[in-house]
Design an enzyme around this catalytic site. Sequence first.
Site, PDB file in Angstrom:
ATOM      1  CG  HIS A 111      -1.932  -0.846   1.181  1.00 20.64           C
ATOM      2  ND1 HIS A 111      -2.968  -0.870   0.406  1.00 20.64           N
ATOM      3  CD2 HIS A 111      -2.163  -2.287   1.822  1.00 20.64           C
ATOM      4  CE1 HIS A 111      -3.876  -1.908   0.637  1.00 20.64           C
ATOM      5  NE2 HIS A 111      -3.150  -2.802   1.393  1.00 20.64           N
ATOM      6  CB  CYS A 132      -2.414   3.640  -4.322  1.00 16.85           C
ATOM      7  SG  CYS A 132      -3.539   2.252  -4.083  1.00 16.85           S
TER       8      CYS A 132
END
Lengths: 719, 402
Positions: B159, B201
């Site tokens: 992440h 991301c």
Amino acid sequence: MAETKVKSHNDDKPKPRVRPIVRLGIFLVSHSFLVSVVCCTSGVLALFLLPVLAKNTYISENALMPGSASPMLSNQHVLDGNRLVKDLTNSNLKSSETGIGSHKIIAQYMLDLGAEVSFHKFHPQMNQFHPLHFFSSPDSGKIQENYSCSSYGINTVGIIRAPRGDGKEAIVLVTPYNALKSGFGEALSLGIAYSVFSLLTQVTWLAKDIIWLVADSQFGEYAAVAAWLREYQTPKFSSSSTLNAEMCPDINNLFEIKVHSVAGSKFSNSFRRAGTMAAALVLKVRDQSEQFEDTISIYAEASNGQMPNLDLINVVNYLAVHRQGLRVNVEKLRSLLNSSWLKSLGEFFESLAKVAKRLNPKCKFGIPATEYVEGTATLASSLYYQALGVPTGPHGAFRDYQVDAITLEISPKFSLDKVWRNDILLRGGRLIEGVIRSVNNLLEKFHQSFFLYLLTSPSKFVSVGVYMIAFALLIAPLPMVAASLYVDANSSSNCSKGDSSTPPAITDADEHGITIRSWRWLNSAKLVFIVHLWGAIVSLLPYFICQIPDCSPTTSFVIWVLLSILSLLILNTVLASPLACVKASQVKEWALVKSVTISSVFIGLGLMSVINFATAEFGALLLVPMCLLAQPLKLDVRAGTLRSFCRIICNLVLGHIAFPPAAFFLLKGMLDGFGSANVGDFWMWVESLWAWNSATYLFIGMVQLPCWVLCVSILFHSC
Amino acid sequence: METFYNSKPVLHLLLLPCLLLYSSIAFNSSSVEAAMHTNNWAVLVCTSRFWFNYRHMANTLSLYRTVKRLGIPDERIILMLADDMACNTRNKYPAQVFNNENHRLNLYGDNVEVDYRGYEVTVENFLRVLTGRHETAVPRSKRLLSDEGSHILLYMTGHGGDEFLKFQDSEELQSHDLADAVKQMKEKHRFKELLIMVDTCQAATLFNQLQSPGVLAIGSSMKGENSYSHHLDSDVGVSVVDRFTYYTLAFFERLNIYDNASLSSLFSSYNPSWLMSTAYYRKDLYQRRLEEVPVTTFFGSVMETIHTDAAYKALSRRNSGRFEAQTSLDQSVHHSERRTPIKVNDRDETHNINPEGEGGATKCPWSTFCNKFQKAENVDSLVNYGLVAMIPFLVISTWLVR
């Protein structure tokens, strides 16, 4: 140090520059009337705006992942569940008078699955008023030796150990079951739980142990669950229970269960435990229902308005609506649904939203009027049950141990054929399985989402940050009005005393007088303190009254009222009768009393809002107008203007409404109709409040009642 | 006495040209060697733990399987997995990890060597692996023992956000840290070419601070974009693979070790509508044209094979060096100073030849000189040789004058 510095600084400059915050304060205090009117109206308005401001719920905890796994509950498990339902209903027909038979059947079924099974015997503890037990954690319970064999309940507990888990955490599934007179609904809820249980013995993905508690609800669902939890969390080290078991042949009979040699299954006489509880689900199936579709009602309110984590409700709601196609319901105040004024208010908000949207297309504000009415009804019931502080189901017992729990009540559309029964078993079972699998994914306690919220629909909520605004606006005028009253009372007496003495040349005597006058509020404070002391005594009185044997609620209530009045009179005379002590010089004595009263109410409401918001909100709605409007009737009568006439009427109405019993009867009449009202009802209601250790009881006794008495004394002040 | 006194410097002077010749040749050859591909390494990092991040571990293990299939041996793969999904109690299939809901391929088979696992996967350890600054007790299998000819694949998933990548939900690797580590690697001659592949991301932001030449970077998403998972395995109950990695794997599934697909074909295979994000690659630090670079440059271990006539003759230094380098790879584990095998070899040879030069001074250098001269590879060496050749004449003339 700093203060002295400031002081000396002030001494140097005769006209020090006042800081903006102080100037703002002075401005607000001097315009306290306007401020209080604006604040109170906006506070009430904000309360009605809450359904519009409600946000959609969302799953906040990533780990939960509800519905990401396809349900594994198959028809085979449903058939298993059905078998149990049939056996239980048959055993009911055979009618064993103690219900031991059905306990045995359930235990046998659990054993056959390979679960650890144990019975938990408990004696129902009558909820009694313990004045010092408010907010204290539940104790292990007094061990009383004089229980008879007839008054015990038996919880059947089955535990599945997670095959590869560390055994530190557990998920609890509770199905209340009354063996003596169980309806078909209870048997069905057992069937659902059993089908899920039989599935969970086979799966490999369990990380937490599963506890299935069949709570013996012959003494109430809550009592059984609470007794089991008490035993689970605070073990008591005594042999009384085993002794009891030996004395009672029935229970001994119970232990003669033939244990099949299923791997892993064991039956034990001792109390079995698993790890820390991550969450608990209470499953019920309603017997009769007139719904057109299968609905599931969620009950979440625990004692003192505590709510489980919103994520738990979200998970259930998500799975029920999007996976199993069940309609989800939360409690509504039905009487509000048809009220026309609410509908028109909703329409007003809707048109307002349309205007807002025309001005700014991005503005996302406003909901349809029908939705608004439903939202308000749900919100009102949410507030009501939180304010009551009485749990709405057996899940409340879990909340006392900081375990997130909710009660799910399935009310199926009624039909008796087998297909329907299998369908409800399958869907209910899959819902429970989904929730358990989701909670099983959890790594920590529920902590991501809200604990302080009000629901306006199963998928909409108002968080603490929003609803606190309404409350804050409502009580914001209190300190300002108190300050302005205090200032007024002091300055007016100053003016009346010495107009001749100019400020620069203050004599020693005058200075002395000023100090005495500036401490005069202590007199009023004493009065307020005494009344609050009286409030504490009044709230302790029921403890003694309920010791009187064979007392009907009505007589108890009458005794309570009489004793209260008596104690007030005694206090009044013993402590120098401050109510009558009005000197001629103290013209504005009532203003000081009002000022101190308002301050104490402000403190009380502020404290209560921390403990139980909903109670504080309701209390503020009643007390704030009463406190602010209170003025001696004599003054108003003397003035004789229209404005004072209005104030008299308001005062009289509020003086009646804010009296706790009157408020209770009014509310009850609004909800149930006035026909059934009875004086004893209030006593019963109060009894239920203290039985559940509700802080609302304390609030009524120690904030609302004294405030009412003080306001009434101001109304009838002779000045 | 005087003659002897004189003769010693003369001897030295005679030796000088030979030495100079050698040194120039050696220098030349080593500088050529530095740019040569010696071996392939892969550092595969999964940075997030917890059951719901199953897909990150599956991503990493899939990549692990792919690079292994394409020829990078286990000893040259550093695999960092932040959590153990295979043995998680929530795993319906104990000790198995899948990256597809068809469950055809168990990624957690017999031959998975995890170098850093669980709480060992920290930013500190990651940077230590890259820069090679380990404590002495760290075993060789946990070190990135690359050299200046290494091609390294650095794959990271987890992440992330704007210029950072979370490790273990507790710390983060910032783009500055990454750029700094890469710079240190460059300075320490730890790689020749480096491909950084990140699936997270806003992955593109992680490359913002990179400066070192020879670095190629590709990320799954631009700034402000999320990288999404590809599909959910409703049997296991979690998402099993991320989109970017899924399509990377799909690309590689068609290839074998002999295929010649170029990096540009890989990069252009990412369809933004499939990824639901825009794959971004940064190539301004990379000198070669992507169309000419096969994907096996990074994702496999395909060496350029050079045929040599005589393995043990030192005639063609360049070839022998290359040959040595290639054989040394296989025995590399036994070398302690494997980082620069070519240099070692060269030094050995110079040592070997020096006494030879003292004994029969002329033959070997002369023939080499001739060879070099005939080849006339570049003007610089020619000029060098000319200068060197002038020295004996100078010496002789001065000697004659005295």
